[in-house]
Motif scaffolding. Structure first.
Motif, PDB file in Angstrom:
ATOM      1  N   PRO A 172       0.805  -1.236   0.000  1.00 16.06           N
ATOM      2  CA  PRO A 172       0.000   0.000   0.000  1.00 16.06           C
ATOM      3  C   PRO A 172       0.833   1.280   0.000  1.00 16.06           C
ATOM      4  CG  PRO A 172      -0.919  -1.593   1.544  1.00 16.06           C
ATOM      5  CD  PRO A 172       0.392  -2.159   1.070  1.00 16.06           C
ATOM      6  N   GLN A 173       2.060   1.218   0.527  1.00 19.14           N
ATOM      7  CA  GLN A 173       2.909   2.411   0.541  1.00 19.14           C
ATOM      8  C   GLN A 173       3.340   2.838  -0.859  1.00 19.14           C
ATOM      9  OE1 GLN A 173       6.158   2.202   3.332  1.00 19.14           O
ATOM     10  NE2 GLN A 173       4.923   1.193   4.894  1.00 19.14           N
ATOM     11  N   TRP A 174       3.209   1.947  -1.831  1.00 20.46           N
ATOM     12  CA  TRP A 174       3.625   2.262  -3.192  1.00 20.46           C
ATOM     13  C   TRP A 174       2.610   3.135  -3.933  1.00 20.46           C
ATOM     14  CZ3 TRP A 174       4.878  -3.428  -5.087  1.00 20.46           C
ATOM     15  CH2 TRP A 174       5.943  -3.932  -4.329  1.00 20.46           C
ATOM     16  N   LEU A 175       1.425   3.330  -3.383  1.00 23.59           N
ATOM     17  CA  LEU A 175       0.303   3.882  -4.136  1.00 23.59           C
ATOM     18  C   LEU A 175       0.221   5.404  -4.045  1.00 23.59           C
ATOM     19  CD1 LEU A 175      -2.442   1.283  -3.097  1.00 23.59           C
ATOM     20  CD2 LEU A 175      -0.714   1.127  -4.921  1.00 23.59           C
ATOM     21  N   VAL A 176      -0.008   6.026  -5.201  1.00 26.15           N
ATOM     22  CA  VAL A 176      -0.288   7.456  -5.287  1.00 26.15           C
ATOM     23  C   VAL A 176      -1.594   7.595  -6.070  1.00 26.15           C
ATOM     24  CG1 VAL A 176       0.503   9.714  -6.057  1.00 26.15           C
ATOM     25  CG2 VAL A 176       2.182   7.993  -5.325  1.00 26.15           C
ATOM     26  N   PHE A 177      -2.655   8.046  -5.395  1.00 32.40           N
ATOM     27  CA  PHE A 177      -3.949   8.165  -6.058  1.00 32.40           C
ATOM     28  C   PHE A 177      -4.028   9.468  -6.841  1.00 32.40           C
ATOM     29  CE2 PHE A 177      -4.787   4.956  -2.876  1.00 32.40           C
ATOM     30  CZ  PHE A 177      -5.542   4.037  -3.602  1.00 32.40           C
ATOM     31  N   LEU A 178      -4.600   9.387  -8.037  1.00 30.51           N
ATOM     32  CA  LEU A 178      -4.638  10.487  -8.989  1.00 30.51           C
ATOM     33  C   LEU A 178      -6.037  10.673  -9.555  1.00 30.51           C
ATOM     34  CD1 LEU A 178      -1.486   9.448 -11.060  1.00 30.51           C
ATOM     35  CD2 LEU A 178      -1.592  11.389  -9.485  1.00 30.51           C
ATOM     36  N   PRO A 179      -6.356  11.869 -10.065  1.00 34.06           N
ATOM     37  CA  PRO A 179      -7.660  12.088 -10.690  1.00 34.06           C
ATOM     38  C   PRO A 179      -7.725  11.658 -12.145  1.00 34.06           C
ATOM     39  CG  PRO A 179      -6.473  14.152 -10.591  1.00 34.06           C
ATOM     40  CD  PRO A 179      -5.611  13.137  -9.899  1.00 34.06           C
ATOM     41  N   GLY A 180      -6.764  10.860 -12.614  1.00 32.52           N
ATOM     42  CA  GLY A 180      -6.809  10.371 -13.984  1.00 32.52           C
ATOM     43  C   GLY A 180      -5.474   9.838 -14.447  1.00 32.52           C
ATOM     44  N   ILE A 181      -5.533   8.881 -15.379  1.00 33.44           N
ATOM     45  CA  ILE A 181      -4.325   8.284 -15.937  1.00 33.44           C
ATOM     46  C   ILE A 181      -3.515   9.304 -16.736  1.00 33.44           C
ATOM     47  CG2 ILE A 181      -3.494   6.625 -17.650  1.00 33.44           C
ATOM     48  CD1 ILE A 181      -4.253   5.229 -15.127  1.00 33.44           C
ATOM     49  N   ALA A 214       3.004  18.280  -6.919  1.00 34.09           N
ATOM     50  CA  ALA A 214       2.674  19.233  -5.859  1.00 34.09           C
ATOM     51  C   ALA A 214       2.201  20.569  -6.415  1.00 34.09           C
ATOM     52  CB  ALA A 214       3.885  19.441  -4.954  1.00 34.09           C
ATOM     53  N   GLY A 215       1.051  21.016  -5.953  1.00 38.87           N
ATOM     54  CA  GLY A 215       0.512  22.303  -6.321  1.00 38.87           C
ATOM     55  C   GLY A 215      -0.107  22.380  -7.700  1.00 38.87           C
ATOM     56  N   ILE A 216      -0.086  21.262  -8.442  1.00 41.07           N
ATOM     57  CA  ILE A 216      -0.582  21.267  -9.824  1.00 41.07           C
ATOM     58  C   ILE A 216      -1.736  20.282 -10.002  1.00 41.07           C
ATOM     59  CG2 ILE A 216       0.003  20.837 -12.241  1.00 41.07           C
ATOM     60  CD1 ILE A 216       2.857  21.674 -11.578  1.00 41.07           C
ATOM     61  N   VAL A 217      -1.518  19.035  -9.599  1.00 40.74           N
ATOM     62  CA  VAL A 217      -2.539  17.988  -9.769  1.00 40.74           C
ATOM     63  C   VAL A 217      -3.273  17.799  -8.449  1.00 40.74           C
ATOM     64  CG1 VAL A 217      -2.961  15.572 -10.337  1.00 40.74           C
ATOM     65  CG2 VAL A 217      -1.191  16.853 -11.562  1.00 40.74           C
ATOM     66  N   PRO A 218      -4.581  18.000  -8.418  1.00 39.24           N
ATOM     67  CA  PRO A 218      -5.317  17.933  -7.155  1.00 39.24           C
ATOM     68  C   PRO A 218      -5.523  16.509  -6.674  1.00 39.24           C
ATOM     69  CG  PRO A 218      -6.838  18.256  -8.962  1.00 39.24           C
ATOM     70  CD  PRO A 218      -5.458  18.338  -9.553  1.00 39.24           C
TER      71      PRO A 218
END
Length: 383
Positions: free
Chosen positions: A82-91, A259-263
């Protein structure tokens, strides 16, 4: 449990990009979302969250990471920390972040062609050079031959961008093919960004998706894997995706670029993602059966028409169709005049192809085939 993929849901004049791109005379079969109602486990979870009535800033729902970890182990025998995961609002955000995080302005990305358009755009938007690696057709499959790249290499290449399953060709790469790509990355000391958004949509019996990062410890160490429930469960409009980055240093560089760009991902998208990974498997298996029938029906129809040739996709609900035999300058424009809205092959790197989305009801597909047949048989095809 029965699921009704024949249900006709009117998406015209809604908020659908797919159905609003053309006027009512055109049947839209382009952008990669389906016309299927998402599984009840998702809508139930969303309704419960909406009933709460408060939508302030939210953290990841309890159990979200574990739901994804369990999904990967259950379907791909891939053990994810689970530490490997970075959740994003899109691919697409993940593709662009990878280019910006892992290449400098004077360095180069490598991407296959034909390819999903954001691969091509990600380098241009970041001001990076991109080396196109032409895919080679072998039977019904498009594969990457890294040997053909060697004469073009300059030593400035830093990022190898993969798409598995391949979009638009539908190839699901085998282990030996992925290992050849890993060997190339090791030889050139490349970081690998692998877009695996269609990984759950394997249509060919006996074929399994193999995550690039699962090949070995070295593959994991040099890779960013992008996955999402969006294509699988038709929730692309909610925008929940995940980057799997095992190496802590790469993960930090990726997060610094973000940081500061992708919500952050919004709370409803995260709710839908967890529900999909926890309870959506029966619906997915039924969808795969339906999509396989659609694929085979479209393939048979196109194979009977002169001037057109379709690859039989092993995965995705997208058909890559060669229309060069028609002798028309712009196949996409020609088909639109016949009431068919296909994705332009030029966007993927080949203007004589079109991409057809068969993630639709059987009735819609039959109407598309009827229009396609009339178009091909028209006496003024070259007008």
């Amino acid at each position: 449990m029965a699921f009704n993929f024949d249900e006709e849901i009117n998406r015209r004049h809604s908020d659908s990009i797919k159905w609003n791109a053309h006027d009512d005379s055109v049947l839209p079969m382009w952008v990669a979302d389906t016309d299927f109602r998402s599984p009840a486990c998702i809508t139930d979870a969303l309704m419960a969250r909406v009933q709460h009535g408060v939508f302030g800033y939210g953290a990841h729902p309890q159990g979200l990471a574990q739901a994804f970890v369990d999904w990967c182990e259950r379907r791909y025998a891939w053990r994810v920390d689970p530490q490997w995961l970075v959740f994003l609002p899109g691919i697409v955000a993940g593709l662009n972040l990878s280019v910006r995080a892992f290449t400098a302005p004077d360095e180069t990305t490598i991407a296959p062609t034909p390819i999903y358009p954001p691969f091509r755009k990600s380098a241009a938007l970041a001001g990076r050079a991109q080396l196109n690696a032409p895919l080679q057709r072998r039977g019904q499959r498009l594969t990457l031959n890294t040997d053909s790249l060697r004469a073009s290499l300059t030593g400035r290449e830093k990022l190898l961008m993969l798409c598995n399953p391949q979009n638009p060709g539908g190839t699901a790469y085998r282990r030996d093919e992925l290992e050849a790509q890993l060997a190339f990355a090791q030889e050139r000391d490349l970081i690998v960004c692998s877009d695996e958004i269609h990984c759950d949509l394997i249509l060919e019996p006996g074929v399994r998706h193999i995550p690039f990062a699962s090949l070995s410890e070295d593959a994991a160490r040099r890779s960013i894997t992008l996955m999402s429930p969006s294509k699988t469960f038709n929730i692309a409009g909610l925008g929940a995706s995940v980057a799997v980055i095992p190496d802590a240093a790469l993960r930090q560089r990726f997060c610094d670029a973000r940081a500061g760009i992708v919500p952050n991902v919004d709370v409803l998208a995260l709710t839908a993602a967890e529900a999909a990974w926890r309870g959506g498997e029966p619906w997915l298996e039924a969808q795969l059966t339906y999509l396989r029938r659609n694929r085979d029906r479209l393939y048979a129809a196109i194979s009977s028409l002169p001037g057109m040739e379709m690859l039989l996709p092993e995965a995705t609900y997208l058909a890559w169709v060669d229309a060069s035999g028609l002798g028309v300058e712009n196949p996409t424009r020609f088909f639109k005049r016949q009431g068919l809205g296909f994705s332009p092959g030029a966007d993927f790197g080949d203007p004589q192809h079109v991409r057809i989305n068969f993630g639709c009801t059987a009735a819609t597909l039959e109407e598309a085939i009827a229009r396609l047949t009339r178009a091909i048989n028209a006496t003024d095809i070259r007008a």
